[in-house]
Write a protein that holds these residues in place. Sequence first.
Motif, PDB file in Angstrom:
ATOM      1  N   TRP A  27      36.839  52.359  28.179  1.00 24.13           N
ATOM      2  CA  TRP A  27      36.811  50.913  28.390  1.00 24.13           C
ATOM      3  C   TRP A  27      35.414  50.395  28.100  1.00 24.13           C
ATOM      4  O   TRP A  27      34.423  51.097  28.262  1.00 24.13           O
ATOM      5  N   HIS A  28      35.334  49.151  27.687  1.00 28.55           N
ATOM      6  CA  HIS A  28      34.058  48.529  27.317  1.00 28.55           C
ATOM      7  C   HIS A  28      33.966  47.164  27.984  1.00 28.55           C
ATOM      8  O   HIS A  28      34.991  46.540  28.277  1.00 28.55           O
ATOM      9  N   VAL A  29      32.740  46.693  28.204  1.00 25.39           N
ATOM     10  CA  VAL A  29      32.567  45.373  28.828  1.00 25.39           C
ATOM     11  C   VAL A  29      33.276  44.281  28.028  1.00 25.39           C
ATOM     12  O   VAL A  29      33.730  43.289  28.606  1.00 25.39           O
ATOM     13  N   GLU A  30      33.409  44.466  26.728  1.00 24.65           N
ATOM     14  CA  GLU A  30      34.118  43.477  25.911  1.00 24.65           C
ATOM     15  C   GLU A  30      35.586  43.354  26.339  1.00 24.65           C
ATOM     16  O   GLU A  30      36.185  42.292  26.192  1.00 24.65           O
ATOM     17  N   ASP A  31      36.145  44.446  26.878  1.00 23.98           N
ATOM     18  CA  ASP A  31      37.517  44.383  27.376  1.00 23.98           C
ATOM     19  C   ASP A  31      37.608  43.415  28.560  1.00 23.98           C
ATOM     20  O   ASP A  31      38.561  42.637  28.660  1.00 23.98           O
ATOM     21  N   ILE A  32      36.620  43.434  29.425  1.00 27.23           N
ATOM     22  CA  ILE A  32      36.595  42.526  30.581  1.00 27.23           C
ATOM     23  C   ILE A  32      36.370  41.093  30.099  1.00 27.23           C
ATOM     24  O   ILE A  32      37.023  40.158  30.582  1.00 27.23           O
ATOM     25  N   HIS A  33      35.481  40.914  29.135  1.00 29.20           N
ATOM     26  CA  HIS A  33      35.260  39.572  28.578  1.00 29.20           C
ATOM     27  C   HIS A  33      36.559  39.033  27.962  1.00 29.20           C
ATOM     28  O   HIS A  33      36.879  37.852  28.102  1.00 29.20           O
ATOM     29  N   PHE A  34      37.302  39.901  27.300  1.00 28.84           N
ATOM     30  CA  PHE A  34      38.578  39.510  26.691  1.00 28.84           C
ATOM     31  C   PHE A  34      39.571  39.058  27.774  1.00 28.84           C
ATOM     32  O   PHE A  34      40.264  38.051  27.609  1.00 28.84           O
ATOM     33  N   ILE A  35      39.626  39.800  28.880  1.00 27.71           N
ATOM     34  CA  ILE A  35      40.522  39.420  29.977  1.00 27.71           C
ATOM     35  C   ILE A  35      40.130  38.055  30.531  1.00 27.71           C
ATOM     36  O   ILE A  35      40.994  37.221  30.810  1.00 27.71           O
ATOM     37  N   CYS A  36      38.829  37.817  30.674  1.00 25.70           N
ATOM     38  CA  CYS A  36      38.365  36.504  31.141  1.00 25.70           C
ATOM     39  C   CYS A  36      38.876  35.400  30.222  1.00 25.70           C
ATOM     40  O   CYS A  36      39.387  34.376  30.693  1.00 25.70           O
ATOM     41  N   VAL A  55      34.903  48.032  40.744  1.00 28.65           N
ATOM     42  CA  VAL A  55      36.030  47.623  41.591  1.00 28.65           C
ATOM     43  C   VAL A  55      37.291  48.368  41.155  1.00 28.65           C
ATOM     44  O   VAL A  55      38.047  48.882  41.987  1.00 28.65           O
ATOM     45  N   ALA A  56      37.532  48.446  39.855  1.00 28.77           N
ATOM     46  CA  ALA A  56      38.718  49.147  39.347  1.00 28.77           C
ATOM     47  C   ALA A  56      38.687  50.614  39.769  1.00 28.77           C
ATOM     48  O   ALA A  56      39.721  51.178  40.146  1.00 28.77           O
ATOM     49  N   ASN A  57      37.517  51.200  39.736  1.00 31.37           N
ATOM     50  CA  ASN A  57      37.381  52.599  40.139  1.00 31.37           C
ATOM     51  C   ASN A  57      37.621  52.765  41.640  1.00 31.37           C
ATOM     52  O   ASN A  57      38.223  53.742  42.073  1.00 31.37           O
ATOM     53  N   LEU A  71      42.731  46.376  35.457  1.00 29.19           N
ATOM     54  CA  LEU A  71      41.480  45.667  35.167  1.00 29.19           C
ATOM     55  C   LEU A  71      41.595  44.183  35.513  1.00 29.19           C
ATOM     56  O   LEU A  71      40.642  43.588  36.020  1.00 29.19           O
ATOM     57  N   GLU A  72      42.750  43.590  35.241  1.00 31.41           N
ATOM     58  CA  GLU A  72      42.960  42.186  35.615  1.00 31.41           C
ATOM     59  C   GLU A  72      42.858  42.016  37.128  1.00 31.41           C
ATOM     60  O   GLU A  72      42.227  41.078  37.616  1.00 31.41           O
ATOM     61  N   LYS A  73      43.479  42.932  37.859  1.00 27.70           N
ATOM     62  CA  LYS A  73      43.420  42.894  39.324  1.00 27.70           C
ATOM     63  C   LYS A  73      41.975  43.075  39.792  1.00 27.70           C
ATOM     64  O   LYS A  73      41.514  42.354  40.680  1.00 27.70           O
ATOM     65  N   ALA A  74      41.264  44.020  39.202  1.00 24.01           N
ATOM     66  CA  ALA A  74      39.873  44.266  39.585  1.00 24.01           C
ATOM     67  C   ALA A  74      39.007  43.036  39.301  1.00 24.01           C
ATOM     68  O   ALA A  74      38.122  42.694  40.100  1.00 24.01           O
ATOM     69  N   LEU A  75      39.253  42.364  38.185  1.00 20.13           N
ATOM     70  CA  LEU A  75      38.511  41.145  37.867  1.00 20.13           C
ATOM     71  C   LEU A  75      38.773  40.078  38.923  1.00 20.13           C
ATOM     72  O   LEU A  75      37.842  39.408  39.390  1.00 20.13           O
ATOM     73  N   ASN A  76      40.022  39.928  39.317  1.00 24.93           N
ATOM     74  CA  ASN A  76      40.354  38.947  40.357  1.00 24.93           C
ATOM     75  C   ASN A  76      39.680  39.285  41.678  1.00 24.93           C
ATOM     76  O   ASN A  76      39.139  38.402  42.352  1.00 24.93           O
ATOM     77  N   VAL A  77      39.679  40.559  42.050  1.00 27.74           N
ATOM     78  CA  VAL A  77      39.018  40.987  43.286  1.00 27.74           C
ATOM     79  C   VAL A  77      37.524  40.719  43.184  1.00 27.74           C
ATOM     80  O   VAL A  77      36.907  40.209  44.132  1.00 27.74           O
ATOM     81  N   TYR A  78      36.930  41.041  42.034  1.00 22.12           N
ATOM     82  CA  TYR A  78      35.494  40.790  41.838  1.00 22.12           C
ATOM     83  C   TYR A  78      35.186  39.304  41.993  1.00 22.12           C
ATOM     84  O   TYR A  78      34.232  38.930  42.682  1.00 22.12           O
TER      85      TYR A  78
END
Length: 94
Positions: A27-36, A55-57, A71-78
């Motif tokens: 996984w890469h930070v760009e994946d999280i940016h994409f989810i955003c 958080v995902a870990n 990852l979507e769930k982890a982003l929401n929790v973050y």
Amino acid sequence: MNIFTAKLVDAAKELLKAAGYFVENLWHVEDIHFICEQTNQPSISDDEAMAVFTVANEQFEGETGISWPQLEKALNVYQQRKTLLSSMCETNSI
């Protein structure tokens, strides 16, 4: 990613494979940016994206592993933690 970085990542993956690690899905930070972007959430920094991986870990489940929904769930929790911390800091500064 520039060619030097790509070669460095490939070499690191080969080293990890040789040591018995499965590294086909990094996984890469760009994946999280994409989810955003896809979920219309505010943009976050690369450091914040790394915190989302933390958080995902923390919420890792062996049966499902880390996937897009995780990852979507982890982003929401973050984002919830960030909002809560921000409101606590504002309350304490009054």
